[in-house]
Design an enzyme around this catalytic site. Structure first.
Site, PDB file in Angstrom:
ATOM      1  N   ASP A 167     -14.205  -4.461   1.803  1.00  0.00           N
ATOM      2  CA  ASP A 167     -12.896  -3.809   1.806  1.00  0.00           C
ATOM      3  C   ASP A 167     -12.851  -2.660   2.818  1.00  0.00           C
ATOM      4  OD1 ASP A 167     -10.257  -3.463   0.961  1.00  0.00           O
ATOM      5  OD2 ASP A 167     -10.772  -3.591  -1.154  1.00  0.00           O
ATOM      6  N   TRP A 201      -7.075  -5.558   5.914  1.00  0.00           N
ATOM      7  CA  TRP A 201      -5.631  -5.554   5.667  1.00  0.00           C
ATOM      8  C   TRP A 201      -4.797  -5.772   6.930  1.00  0.00           C
ATOM      9  CZ3 TRP A 201      -6.544  -0.001   3.691  1.00  0.00           C
ATOM     10  CH2 TRP A 201      -7.436  -0.025   2.605  1.00  0.00           C
ATOM     11  N   ASP A 222      -2.073  -6.269   0.513  1.00  0.00           N
ATOM     12  CA  ASP A 222      -2.279  -7.004  -0.729  1.00  0.00           C
ATOM     13  C   ASP A 222      -1.049  -7.813  -1.136  1.00  0.00           C
ATOM     14  OD1 ASP A 222      -4.603  -5.598  -0.664  1.00  0.00           O
ATOM     15  OD2 ASP A 222      -4.376  -4.666  -2.628  1.00  0.00           O
TER      16      ASP A 222
END
Length: 524
Positions: A167, A201, A222
């Site tokens: 992440d 992302w 997300d």
């Protein structure tokens, strides 16, 4: 913020073509600039718990073991789902005195290695999560991997981790390429093959730099379980087709199918578009609560076959007009997949043509609706009345040119099976493991080439003699290993068949018998 990522499979050779023999590669290997760790040759398929559990108390060792059990009991494993991945909140908030991450003993009393062993015993693979920062994304502040890359990679390898989602939280402003490359190098030195999922992302356009770094990269923020979020992710991802391919995939985030926030039509659109875009298929719903109807969506083998096609081409947009979108995807055997997707609030007719897909000229084409399973022929027009938020998904092939193996003649003991996902039609021919085992088709000429669809999940080629009308025209033709029984490839033989009916037979020349045979395409 954060969200999971997809999965992947370990091996998958690109389609091979035999043109007059010897074998030559029909599809070039992945570009040299891609990450060459041999993994994720098709988009990863599996599960991630985040969207259904977040960090709630029900995220436990027992829950994850139950998911692995469901993979087997509900047939998800049989259609290609492989990875059982856990997300944030699996660790204690602090490392131990040696600097290692420590599994939370309340959630995972047996530890991560024992959980991975359980998943592996089911014939599945196990994935883990951490962040390319000092802490993960949860507000509890679990330790991240920044500055601990090699230590963490070695620990993950020792636990039997097969997939790492990395992440982007608490990154301390360190350049993304630097952070993600450091973990790539650490994984490479760990001694274990680990699929590497970059969860950045899309902030620094990773599709422009991540192919040599990771096996997949998030292209979006997300996803959430509502139409506006899902279709927004599709819209952001669909223009990036040039960047994806075998071993390196665009990732618009996990599947929401089964979480309850969308209609059945919207979930079918979700699954259709992810398959068309060669996106990882990572189930984000709690499989203990998913309905049979949603399982039917997740297990649609015809749609999965588009996602897992060995050519690895992401669909391109042929047209987008006021929310009416036409996607086209090139498939390894020369077919095209066409999605007619209605993003508007009212039913509309959406149309394109076979010519627009580049499939090539033919007197007629077969359109197979991959949701209704109905087939029809067309001289070139492809259209449908599509309800609001629905998608009509067709597999387009030249009519009359494909002969399914389930309609062929098999030697004694051969069976028609359907337990390995990705096949065309309703099944494939599974021949006896013996010299002389054969599969035989009756086909019309004229023809210039014969293309055989097959899968070979062993490590060695399965050679056959090819005969036409009782005369052997090629001996010992190898059908090379494809990496898995769910990985389908092709072998082509140049021939010269006159008009009229012909008998084409493949006969095994070794005790292993023939590969699993899916179809015969006759090229005019």
């Amino acid at each position: 913020m954060r969200a999971p990522s997809p999965l992947r499979r370990f091996a998958t050779l690109l389609a091979l073509v035999v043109t007059g023999f010897p074998l030559v590669q029909a599809i070039a290997p992945a570009p040299a600039l891609a990450l060459e760790n041999g993994l994720a040759r098709t988009p990863p398929m599996g599960f991630n718990n985040w969207n259904s559990t977040h960090c709630r108390a029900d995220f436990t060792e027992t829950m994850i073991k139950g998911i692995a059990d469901i993979f087997v009991a509900k047939g998800l494993k049989d259609v290609g789902y492989t990875y059982v991945n856990i997300d944030d909140c699996w660790a204690l908030p602090s490392r131990n005195p040696s600097g290692d991450l420590v599994p939370d003993p309340a959630r995972f009393p047996g530890g991560i290695k024992a959980l991975a062993d359980y998943v592996h015993a089911k014939g599945l693979k196990f994935g883990l999560y951490t962040s390319a920062g000092t802490k993960t994304c949860n507000t509890a502040g679990f330790p991240g991997g920044l500055g601990h890359e090699q230590q963490d990679a070695n620990l993950f390898a020792s636990w039997g981790v097969d997939y790492l989602k990395y992440d982007n939280c608490n990154n301390q402003g360190v350049d993304a390429q630097q952070r993600y490359t450091a973990m790539r190098d650490a994984l490479a030195k760990s001694g274990r093959p680990i699929v590497y999922s970059i969860c950045e992302w899309g902030q620094s356009k990773p599709w422009t730099w991540a192919a040599p770094v990771g096996n997949l990269w998030r292209t979006t923020g997300d996803i959430s379980d509502k139409w506006s979020s899902m279709i927004g992710k599709a819209q952001a991802n669909r223009g990036l087709a040039q960047y994806g391919g075998p071993g390196h995939w665009n990732d618009p985030d996990m599947l929401e199918v089964g979480n309850g926030g969308m209609t059945a039509a919207e979930y079918r659109t979700h699954f259709s578009l992810w398959a068309m875009m060669a996106a990882p298929l990572l189930i984000g719903s709690d499989l203990r609560k998913v309905s049979d109807d949603d399982f039917a969506i997740l297990k649609n083998a015809d749609v999965i076959a588009l996602d897992q096609d060995v050519l690895g081409k992401q669909a391109t947009v042929l047209g987008a007009n006021a929310g009416l979108v036409v996607y086209s995807k090139v498939l390894a055997n020369g077919d095209r997949a066409v999605a007619l997707s209605n993003e508007t609030g009212a039913t509309a007719t959406i149309a394109t043509t076979a010519a627009a897909t580049g499939i090539g000229g033919a007197p007629a084409y077969t359109l197979k609706d991959l949701w209704s399973k109905a087939s029809r022929t067309t001289t070139g027009s492809i259209s449908a009345s599509v309800p609001s938020h629905a998608t009509v998904l067709y597999r387009v092939s030249r009519a009359g040119s494909r002969y399914e193996a389930e309609s062929a003649t098999l030697s004694a003991g051969g069976t028609v099976d359907a337990n390995h996902a990705g096949f065309s039609g309703t099944g494939f021919a599974n021949g006896v493991n013996a010299v002389g085992s054969y599969v035989e088709w009756q086909v019309p000429g004229p023809a210039s080439a014969l293309t055989f669809g097959y899968a070979n999940g062993t490590a060695a080629a399965r050679p056959v003699d090819v005969s036409v009308d009782g005369v052997v025209v090629a001996t010992g033709v190898p059908f090379p290993a494809t990496g898995a029984w769910t990985t389908w490839s092709t072998v082509t033989k140049a021939v010269s068949l006159a008009s009229g009916q012909h008998t084409v037979r493949l006969t095994a020349t070794t005790a292993d018998g023939p590969a699993n045979l899916d179809y015969l395409d006759v090229q005019r």
